[in-house]
Design a protein around this motif. Structure first.
Motif, PDB file in Angstrom:
ATOM      1  N   PHE A  10     -30.728  -1.237 -21.987  1.00  0.00           N
ATOM      2  CA  PHE A  10     -30.638   0.184 -21.695  1.00  0.00           C
ATOM      3  C   PHE A  10     -29.924   0.395 -20.367  1.00  0.00           C
ATOM      4  CE2 PHE A  10     -34.414  -0.669 -24.134  1.00  0.00           C
ATOM      5  CZ  PHE A  10     -34.333   0.253 -25.162  1.00  0.00           C
ATOM      6  N   ARG A  11     -29.169   1.477 -20.286  1.00  0.00           N
ATOM      7  CA  ARG A  11     -28.582   1.926 -19.018  1.00  0.00           C
ATOM      8  C   ARG A  11     -29.487   3.045 -18.535  1.00  0.00           C
ATOM      9  NH1 ARG A  11     -23.438   1.893 -16.553  1.00  0.00           N
ATOM     10  NH2 ARG A  11     -23.080   3.728 -15.266  1.00  0.00           N
ATOM     11  N   ASN A  12     -30.200   2.800 -17.439  1.00  0.00           N
ATOM     12  CA  ASN A  12     -31.164   3.759 -16.900  1.00  0.00           C
ATOM     13  C   ASN A  12     -30.593   4.406 -15.645  1.00  0.00           C
ATOM     14  OD1 ASN A  12     -32.918   3.024 -18.897  1.00  0.00           O
ATOM     15  ND2 ASN A  12     -34.261   1.815 -17.608  1.00  0.00           N
ATOM     16  N   THR A  13     -30.375   5.719 -15.719  1.00  0.00           N
ATOM     17  CA  THR A  13     -29.853   6.470 -14.583  1.00  0.00           C
ATOM     18  C   THR A  13     -30.951   7.400 -14.087  1.00  0.00           C
ATOM     19  OG1 THR A  13     -27.615   6.356 -15.492  1.00  0.00           O
ATOM     20  CG2 THR A  13     -28.041   8.052 -13.816  1.00  0.00           C
ATOM     21  N   TYR A  14     -31.324   7.237 -12.821  1.00  0.00           N
ATOM     22  CA  TYR A  14     -32.413   8.005 -12.218  1.00  0.00           C
ATOM     23  C   TYR A  14     -31.849   9.166 -11.414  1.00  0.00           C
ATOM     24  CZ  TYR A  14     -35.127   4.022 -13.640  1.00  0.00           C
ATOM     25  OH  TYR A  14     -35.718   3.051 -14.401  1.00  0.00           O
ATOM     26  N   SER A  15     -32.517  10.311 -11.507  1.00  0.00           N
ATOM     27  CA  SER A  15     -32.081  11.503 -10.772  1.00  0.00           C
ATOM     28  C   SER A  15     -32.175  11.260  -9.268  1.00  0.00           C
ATOM     29  CB  SER A  15     -32.937  12.706 -11.169  1.00  0.00           C
ATOM     30  OG  SER A  15     -34.298  12.482 -10.816  1.00  0.00           O
ATOM     31  N   ALA A  16     -31.470  12.092  -8.509  1.00  0.00           N
ATOM     32  CA  ALA A  16     -31.430  11.944  -7.051  1.00  0.00           C
ATOM     33  C   ALA A  16     -32.808  12.072  -6.410  1.00  0.00           C
ATOM     34  CB  ALA A  16     -30.471  12.976  -6.452  1.00  0.00           C
ATOM     35  N   ASP A  17     -33.719  12.826  -7.064  1.00  0.00           N
ATOM     36  CA  ASP A  17     -35.074  12.965  -6.509  1.00  0.00           C
ATOM     37  C   ASP A  17     -36.058  11.951  -7.103  1.00  0.00           C
ATOM     38  OD1 ASP A  17     -35.471  13.971  -9.075  1.00  0.00           O
ATOM     39  OD2 ASP A  17     -36.117  15.958  -8.398  1.00  0.00           O
ATOM     40  N   GLY A  18     -35.588  11.109  -8.041  1.00  0.00           N
ATOM     41  CA  GLY A  18     -36.438  10.090  -8.641  1.00  0.00           C
ATOM     42  C   GLY A  18     -37.452  10.617  -9.634  1.00  0.00           C
ATOM     43  N   ALA A  19     -37.328  11.885 -10.026  1.00  0.00           N
ATOM     44  CA  ALA A  19     -38.318  12.496 -10.912  1.00  0.00           C
ATOM     45  C   ALA A  19     -37.911  12.476 -12.387  1.00  0.00           C
ATOM     46  CB  ALA A  19     -38.576  13.943 -10.483  1.00  0.00           C
ATOM     47  N   ARG A  20     -36.657  12.108 -12.663  1.00  0.00           N
ATOM     48  CA  ARG A  20     -36.172  12.096 -14.052  1.00  0.00           C
ATOM     49  C   ARG A  20     -35.369  10.826 -14.301  1.00  0.00           C
ATOM     50  NH1 ARG A  20     -37.577  16.361 -16.623  1.00  0.00           N
ATOM     51  NH2 ARG A  20     -36.283  15.948 -18.425  1.00  0.00           N
ATOM     52  N   LEU A  21     -35.321  10.461 -15.577  1.00  0.00           N
ATOM     53  CA  LEU A  21     -34.567   9.295 -16.028  1.00  0.00           C
ATOM     54  C   LEU A  21     -33.747   9.681 -17.241  1.00  0.00           C
ATOM     55  CD1 LEU A  21     -33.941   6.214 -16.571  1.00  0.00           C
ATOM     56  CD2 LEU A  21     -36.118   6.164 -17.815  1.00  0.00           C
ATOM     57  N   ARG A  22     -32.502   9.288 -17.251  1.00  0.00           N
ATOM     58  CA  ARG A  22     -31.697   9.354 -18.473  1.00  0.00           C
ATOM     59  C   ARG A  22     -31.494   7.912 -18.898  1.00  0.00           C
ATOM     60  NH1 ARG A  22     -27.549  12.536 -21.284  1.00  0.00           N
ATOM     61  NH2 ARG A  22     -26.267  11.051 -22.434  1.00  0.00           N
ATOM     62  N   TRP A  23     -32.113   7.535 -20.029  1.00  0.00           N
ATOM     63  CA  TRP A  23     -31.896   6.196 -20.568  1.00  0.00           C
ATOM     64  C   TRP A  23     -30.899   6.303 -21.713  1.00  0.00           C
ATOM     65  CZ3 TRP A  23     -32.761   5.478 -25.667  1.00  0.00           C
ATOM     66  CH2 TRP A  23     -33.715   6.282 -26.299  1.00  0.00           C
ATOM     67  N   GLU A  24     -30.049   5.293 -21.807  1.00  0.00           N
ATOM     68  CA  GLU A  24     -29.060   5.217 -22.878  1.00  0.00           C
ATOM     69  C   GLU A  24     -29.139   3.822 -23.471  1.00  0.00           C
ATOM     70  OE1 GLU A  24     -25.078   6.658 -21.693  1.00  0.00           O
ATOM     71  OE2 GLU A  24     -26.065   7.250 -19.832  1.00  0.00           O
ATOM     72  N   GLY A  25     -29.268   3.753 -24.793  1.00  0.00           N
ATOM     73  CA  GLY A  25     -29.302   2.461 -25.467  1.00  0.00           C
ATOM     74  C   GLY A  25     -27.945   1.785 -25.420  1.00  0.00           C
ATOM     75  N   LEU A  26     -27.957   0.476 -25.291  1.00  0.00           N
ATOM     76  CA  LEU A  26     -26.736  -0.329 -25.322  1.00  0.00           C
ATOM     77  C   LEU A  26     -26.828  -1.277 -26.517  1.00  0.00           C
ATOM     78  CD1 LEU A  26     -26.584  -1.228 -21.519  1.00  0.00           C
ATOM     79  CD2 LEU A  26     -25.369   0.621 -22.700  1.00  0.00           C
ATOM     80  N   GLY A  27     -25.718  -1.854 -26.924  1.00  0.00           N
ATOM     81  CA  GLY A  27     -25.738  -2.804 -28.039  1.00  0.00           C
ATOM     82  C   GLY A  27     -26.179  -2.134 -29.320  1.00  0.00           C
ATOM     83  N   GLU A  28     -27.191  -2.714 -30.000  1.00  0.00           N
ATOM     84  CA  GLU A  28     -27.669  -2.160 -31.274  1.00  0.00           C
ATOM     85  C   GLU A  28     -28.209  -0.741 -31.140  1.00  0.00           C
ATOM     86  OE1 GLU A  28     -30.372  -4.666 -33.386  1.00  0.00           O
ATOM     87  OE2 GLU A  28     -29.075  -6.411 -33.206  1.00  0.00           O
ATOM     88  N   SER A  29     -28.626  -0.356 -29.939  1.00  0.00           N
ATOM     89  CA  SER A  29     -29.186   0.983 -29.713  1.00  0.00           C
ATOM     90  C   SER A  29     -28.152   1.967 -29.181  1.00  0.00           C
ATOM     91  CB  SER A  29     -30.354   0.899 -28.716  1.00  0.00           C
ATOM     92  OG  SER A  29     -31.383   0.093 -29.232  1.00  0.00           O
ATOM     93  N   ALA A  30     -26.886   1.586 -29.178  1.00  0.00           N
ATOM     94  CA  ALA A  30     -25.831   2.455 -28.639  1.00  0.00           C
ATOM     95  C   ALA A  30     -25.862   3.806 -29.343  1.00  0.00           C
ATOM     96  CB  ALA A  30     -24.468   1.800 -28.803  1.00  0.00           C
ATOM     97  N   GLY A  31     -25.691   4.851 -28.579  1.00  0.00           N
ATOM     98  CA  GLY A  31     -25.703   6.204 -29.105  1.00  0.00           C
ATOM     99  C   GLY A  31     -27.049   6.893 -28.960  1.00  0.00           C
TER     100      GLY A  31
END
Length: 109
Positions: A23-44
């Motif tokens: 997973f590519r995990n991008t955390y918000s500037a305040d650390g209160a939110r996460l946008r996770w994105e699947g990679l490989g078989e979970s892409a999309g």
């Protein structure tokens, strides 16, 4: 008294799990939110979730969230060793299923 920002705030990591998921995990500037994105078989697959965060030692964080699907994720991120111990639960045959995993982090931004 104001709480300090978690060390992962505003950063992006690739989280590689022992079961082959990534997973590519991008955390918000305040650390209160996460946008996770699947990679490989979970892409999309992706989701933006609200986090519950507690620093349990310097550079070590307990982080949890609930996804729209009902999956719950709890993990301990060790930013010193760049490792994660994760526990997630989901609905399976016969009821709720839990899985414990380990993984590594690679900071990419």
């Amino acid at each position: 008294m104001t709480a300090s920002l978690p060390a992962f705030a505003g950063r992006t990591y690739v989280f590689r799990v022992d079961n082959g998921a990534a997973f590519r995990n991008t955390y918000s500037a305040d650390g209160a939110r996460l946008r996770w994105e699947g990679l490989g078989e979970s892409a999309g697959q992706w989701e933006d979730v609200r986090l519950h965060v507690a620093e349990i030692a310097p550079g070590i964080y307990f982080v949890s969230w609930t996804e729209q699907s009902g999956i719950t994720v709890s993990h301990v991120m060790d930013l010193n060793a760049l490792t994660v111990r994760a526990f997630w639960t989901f609905e399976g045959e016969g009821g709720r299923v839990g899985q414990l995993h380990t993984g590594t982090l690679e900071r990419v931004a």
